[in-house]
Write a protein that holds these residues in place. Structure first.
Motif, short mmCIF file in Angstrom:
data_model
loop_
_atom_site.label_atom_id
_atom_site.label_comp_id
_atom_site.label_asym_id
_atom_site.label_seq_id
_atom_site.Cartn_x
_atom_site.Cartn_y
_atom_site.Cartn_z
N GLU A 597 0.82 -1.01 -0.23
CA GLU A 597 0.08 0.04 0.19
C GLU A 597 1.19 1.58 -0.23
OE1 GLU A 597 -3.01 0.20 3.33
OE2 GLU A 597 -3.73 -1.64 2.33
N LEU A 598 0.28 2.87 -0.59
CA LEU A 598 1.26 2.99 -1.51
C LEU A 598 0.33 4.31 -1.36
CD1 LEU A 598 2.78 2.55 -4.60
CD2 LEU A 598 4.08 2.25 -2.49
N ASP A 599 1.26 6.00 0.14
CA ASP A 599 0.45 6.56 -0.37
C ASP A 599 1.63 7.37 0.06
OD1 ASP A 599 -1.24 9.08 0.97
OD2 ASP A 599 -1.10 8.14 3.49
N VAL A 600 1.26 8.89 -0.73
CA VAL A 600 2.28 9.69 -1.38
C VAL A 600 1.78 10.97 -0.99
CG1 VAL A 600 3.10 7.65 -2.24
CG2 VAL A 600 1.72 9.52 -3.68
N ASP A 601 2.68 11.72 -1.53
CA ASP A 601 2.36 13.23 -1.76
C ASP A 601 3.90 14.12 -1.97
OD1 ASP A 601 1.39 16.01 -1.32
OD2 ASP A 601 2.43 16.03 0.78
N GLY A 602 4.06 14.79 -3.70
CA GLY A 602 4.77 15.11 -4.83
C GLY A 602 5.56 14.34 -4.81
N ILE A 603 5.02 13.06 -5.07
CA ILE A 603 5.57 11.88 -5.74
C ILE A 603 4.72 11.36 -6.84
CG2 ILE A 603 6.20 9.77 -5.88
CD1 ILE A 603 7.50 10.20 -3.29
N ASP A 604 4.70 11.37 -8.50
CA ASP A 604 3.90 11.35 -9.30
C ASP A 604 4.74 10.15 -10.16
OD1 ASP A 604 5.74 11.64 -10.93
OD2 ASP A 604 5.02 13.65 -11.11
N ARG A 605 4.93 9.08 -9.46
CA ARG A 605 5.26 7.40 -9.60
C ARG A 605 5.84 6.72 -9.16
NH1 ARG A 605 9.77 7.58 -13.84
NH2 ARG A 605 10.95 5.73 -13.06
N ALA A 634 9.39 -15.00 2.24
CA ALA A 634 9.30 -13.78 3.60
C ALA A 634 10.95 -13.45 3.29
CB ALA A 634 9.41 -15.14 4.73
N GLY A 635 11.09 -12.48 4.02
CA GLY A 635 12.75 -11.81 3.91
C GLY A 635 13.67 -11.34 2.73
N GLN A 636 12.29 -11.26 1.86
CA GLN A 636 13.55 -10.46 0.62
C GLN A 636 12.89 -8.37 1.17
OE1 GLN A 636 10.66 -12.34 -2.29
NE2 GLN A 636 12.99 -12.86 -3.76
N LEU A 637 14.15 -8.18 0.50
CA LEU A 637 13.67 -6.67 0.63
C LEU A 637 12.79 -5.71 -0.51
CD1 LEU A 637 15.14 -4.39 1.70
CD2 LEU A 637 17.27 -4.56 0.24
N LEU A 638 11.91 -5.23 -0.06
CA LEU A 638 11.39 -4.44 -0.94
C LEU A 638 11.77 -3.16 -1.19
CD1 LEU A 638 9.11 -3.77 -3.09
CD2 LEU A 638 7.62 -3.08 -0.44
N ARG A 639 11.95 -2.72 -2.15
CA ARG A 639 12.16 -1.30 -2.60
C ARG A 639 11.42 -0.78 -3.34
NH1 ARG A 639 17.16 -0.82 -5.46
NH2 ARG A 639 16.19 0.67 -6.84
N ALA A 640 10.90 0.66 -2.51
CA ALA A 640 10.06 1.94 -3.25
C ALA A 640 11.33 2.50 -3.51
CB ALA A 640 8.54 1.27 -2.64
N ASP A 641 10.79 3.33 -4.50
CA ASP A 641 11.03 4.60 -5.64
C ASP A 641 10.32 5.63 -5.84
OD1 ASP A 641 13.90 3.66 -4.71
OD2 ASP A 641 14.85 3.18 -7.02
N GLY A 642 10.89 6.71 -5.46
CA GLY A 642 9.56 8.04 -6.06
C GLY A 642 9.74 8.61 -7.06
N TYR A 643 9.30 9.07 -7.82
CA TYR A 643 9.99 10.17 -8.79
C TYR A 643 9.04 11.11 -8.75
CZ TYR A 643 13.31 6.85 -10.56
OH TYR A 643 14.31 6.12 -10.57
N SER A 644 9.41 12.38 -9.53
CA SER A 644 7.94 13.58 -9.32
C SER A 644 9.57 14.42 -10.77
CB SER A 644 8.45 14.96 -8.38
OG SER A 644 8.00 15.95 -8.84
N ALA A 645 8.27 14.16 -12.06
CA ALA A 645 9.09 15.03 -13.29
C ALA A 645 9.80 13.90 -13.26
CB ALA A 645 8.62 16.49 -12.87
N GLY A 646 9.89 12.61 -13.59
CA GLY A 646 10.61 12.40 -13.45
C GLY A 646 12.03 12.09 -13.20
N ASP A 647 12.57 12.64 -11.40
CA ASP A 647 13.49 12.94 -11.17
C ASP A 647 13.07 12.15 -9.89
OD1 ASP A 647 14.90 14.77 -12.63
OD2 ASP A 647 13.73 16.60 -11.48
N LEU A 648 14.19 11.52 -8.86
CA LEU A 648 14.03 10.65 -8.35
C LEU A 648 14.28 11.40 -6.96
CD1 LEU A 648 14.62 7.75 -6.70
CD2 LEU A 648 16.36 8.04 -6.46
N VAL A 649 13.38 11.48 -5.87
CA VAL A 649 12.91 12.09 -5.12
C VAL A 649 12.41 11.41 -3.02
CG1 VAL A 649 11.74 14.34 -6.67
CG2 VAL A 649 10.39 12.72 -5.32
N ALA A 650 12.38 10.53 -3.14
CA ALA A 650 12.44 10.09 -2.38
C ALA A 650 11.90 8.30 -2.19
CB ALA A 650 10.64 9.49 -1.64
N SER A 651 12.85 7.50 -1.84
CA SER A 651 13.51 5.34 -1.36
C SER A 651 12.72 5.03 -0.43
CB SER A 651 14.47 5.58 -2.33
OG SER A 651 14.43 4.13 -2.48
#
Length: 656
Positions: A597-605, A634-651
């Motif tokens: 489940e993703l809940d974001v602000d200032g992120i479009d992708r 179980a135990g695998q690493l999940l990574r979510a990378d958030g982008y704004s206008a094509g720029d990586l802004v959060a992970s």
């Protein structure tokens, strides 16, 4: 016919010679007048003096990485000065040799000439471990009329008429205070003008005798404007006391000593200020510098509790632009860089998430791992640690050959091949390789998602310069400077004791080692590996150039006397103008299906990765969404990378 001159009587200036009071700190009670201390100093023989000069020549010629840079930038020749000094000592006898303090001053002056606060002549006993001090601190501020020098702290029990925080110093031994600070700065030179002035002012009242020559004067006459506006004069005697112990044995073969980036002058002064002015922290640490406590404690009523009260101070600050987090990092000088990083993460998580002020003013550095491990927590980008280089020399080649296959100790293998080739190629420097392990610098990734402002000054040095350079090179946030540059100390620093040990361990010892034991606890330090920038300034040395801020703030009277209120307000204004991101991530695993489940602000992708393999890329409209990922264990690493206008802004990372 000339007219007789008219004389106008001026009010008499009040002069006070302070008498001791009954209320004193432990250090003040143990302090002795400077002349009494100096009367007991001086046991070096002529042969021991020759040995010190010879070993200084060896280290500067064979180990000192910045010698070509310093000779070019500052037009100095410390090697020739040492050779001349050695020739003069050779002509002396035990009866004709100069007083020992003159010898120490000559050695210190030669080392200070290179304007490298990593490269030092360290005085022997009884100077080592001692500080000379006056019982007050002076700091500079500005207003519409110019610069002013205010008393900001006094030792407990010190009293003088109309004297205390807010009294304005005008003259120092009859010299205008600004001029006195500048002259003093020239004696204890930093790497740039801002550092010279900052250190000159600080050394007017506090001098670690292991690294700075004792004051010439037995006492100081201070002219000041009292708290009631009256003109006052104070005569105060220099005193000497014992400093708090350092955190690390810099001569031992340990990961901390090998990865040290520390301005010893700033570190000694930081411990001295704590001993003289912040007794509650000394008591919490039980006299051990940078101690990690078993239980978190709060030093001030508004502070968050921390297990490292001598390292961090964290609190909320209310500004005209909002309420933000503020973490003051006093030192990176710790034994455990992972514990340092984790405590920073814990404190940042307990503060407002809409903006963080990271304040590293007066921080002289410490463990390079600690500085570079912490950068990852404030950015979604992968951290590239700053690479370092040895200067090419036969002695450095010997050191690297002996420790080129030593992964469990100090591993110098990454630099060996290039130094080995330098004999044939004539290369001045080795290959550039990082000290900080890249995996460690990216082990946990981003943990703070709000905007960040870094606050610096000209006393930031060494590992703190590396931290500031990494902050700028990875575009983590904006930099607010009290001065127009950091201290510009970009190096890993080793002692003579560590170098000697490296040629003797592991056994058997090298019988041809040129390093000889130094007398009476004397020591020498040199910049052994120079640091280079990454990113847009890739390959540029940090030494002498430093890190310039995006915005400069001149300290005000309110800053000095009211908790940096204007400085923090300026930082708050910068934070309020920066974008604030949120990347909320919750997971649940049912059998082999992972619901994200993703809940974001200032992120479009958001792009999702499982154990670094791409799984999904989702365009977002701002509403929370849920995604099911199949065949997950179980135990695998999940990574979510958030982008704004094509720029990586959060992970953000999470274990399934």
């Amino acid at each position: 016919m000339s007219q007789p001159r008219k004389t106008v009587a001026k009010p008499a200036r009040k002069t006070t010679t302070r008498k001791s009071t009954s209320r004193k700190t432990t250090e003040a009670a143990a302090a002795v007048p400077l002349p009494q201390f100096l009367a007991s100093a001086g046991t070096l023989t002529l042969g021991q003096r020759k040995l010190l000069v010879d070993q200084a020549l060896l280290m500067l010629e064979q180990n000192y990485v910045h010698l070509p840079l310093k000779a070019a930038m500052h037009v100095v020749n410390p090697l020739q000065r040492l050779r001349v000094m050695r020739a003069r000592v050779e002509r002396q006898t035990a009866e004709t040799m100069e007083a020992e303090w003159i010898f120490h001053r000559q050695m210190s002056t030669i080392f200070h000439s290179v304007r490298d606060l990593h490269t030092n002549y360290l005085l022997p006993v009884p100077f080592a471990g001692k500080i000379a001090f006056l019982p007050f601190l002076i700091e500079k501020c500005f207003d519409g009329t110019g610069e002013h020098y205010l008393i900001t702290r006094t030792v407990t029990g010190f009293t003088a008429p109309q004297f205390g925080p807010g009294a304005e110093v005008t003259h120092w031994n009859g010299t205008p205070i600004a001029r006195a600070a500048a002259l003093n700065g020239a004696q204890f030179a930093g790497s740039n003008e801002a550092a010279n002035l900052a250190r000159g002012l600080e050394s007017l009242t506090l001098r670690p005798l292991v690294i700075q020559s004792p004051p010439d004067e037995d006492w100081v006459t201070l002219s000041y404007i009292g708290l009631d506006g009256s003109s006052q004069e104070l005569r105060e005697q220099w005193k000497v006391t014992t400093n708090l112990p350092p955190m690390t044995d810099l001569d031992a073969i340990t990961p901390a000593s090998a990865a040290m980036g520390l301005d010893l002058d700033s570190d000694e002064k930081s411990r001295a200020k704590k001993a003289l002015y912040v007794r509650e922290v000394v008591e919490l640490e039980q006299g051990q510098s940078s101690a990690e406590l078993t239980h978190a404690v709060a030093v001030g009523g508004a502070d968050l509790a921390t297990t490292m009260p001598g390292v961090f101070r964290a609190r909320e600050v209310v500004t005209a632009h909002g309420t933000f987090g503020h973490i003051r990092i006093f030192t990176f000088s710790v034994q455990d860089p992972v514990a340092f990083r984790d405590e920073f993460v814990r404190l940042a998580a307990a503060l407002p998430q809409n903006g963080l002020i990271v304040d590293v003013r007066d921080n002289g550095g410490g463990h390079i791992y600690a500085s570079e491990f912490t950068l990852q927590t404030m950015t979604p980008h992968r951290i590239v640690p700053e690479p370092v280089q040895f200067i090419s020399s036969p002695l450095n080649l010997r050191l690297c050959r002996r420790h080129k296959d030593n992964p469990s100790g100090i591993d110098l293998g990454p630099w060996f091949d290039s130094l080995d080739l330098a004999t044939e190629t004539g290369a001045v420097y080795s290959a550039a390789k990082p000290i900080t392990p890249e995996d460690g610098a990216n082990e946990i990734g981003q943990t703070y998602y709000g905007p960040v402002v870094l606050v610096t000054d000209a006393r930031c040095y060494s590992a703190t310069d590396i931290f500031a350079a990494g902050f700028a090179d990875h575009r983590i946030g904006r930099i607010l400077g009290v001065d127009d540059n950091t201290g510009a100390g970009g190096a890993n620093v080793w002692t003579h004791g560590l170098l000697a040990t490296l040629l003797n361990e592991p056994p058997p010892a090298d019988p041809t080692s040129p390093y000889e034991a130094l007398p009476n606890g004397a020591n020498l330090r040199v910049s052994i590996r120079r640091t280079l920038r990454v990113g847009e300034l890739s390959g540029t040395p940090v030494e002498d150039l430093g890190v310039r801020p995006d915005v400069t703030h001149q300290m005000t009277r309110a800053d000095l006397l009211n908790g940096n209120v204007d400085l923090l307000d300026a930082a708050g204004a910068m934070l309020a103008a920066m974008p604030n991101r949120r990347l909320g991530l919750t997971t649940s695993l049912a059998a082999t299906t992972l619901t994200v489940e993703l809940d974001v602000d200032g992120i479009d992708r958001v792009d999702l990765y499982l154990d670094d393999r791409p799984i999904s890329s989702e365009d977002l409209s701002g509403d929370p969404i849920a995604i099911d990922i199949l065949e997950v264990t179980a135990g695998q690493l999940l990574r979510a990378d958030g982008y704004s206008a094509g720029d990586l802004v959060a992970s953000r990372r999470a274990r399934t």
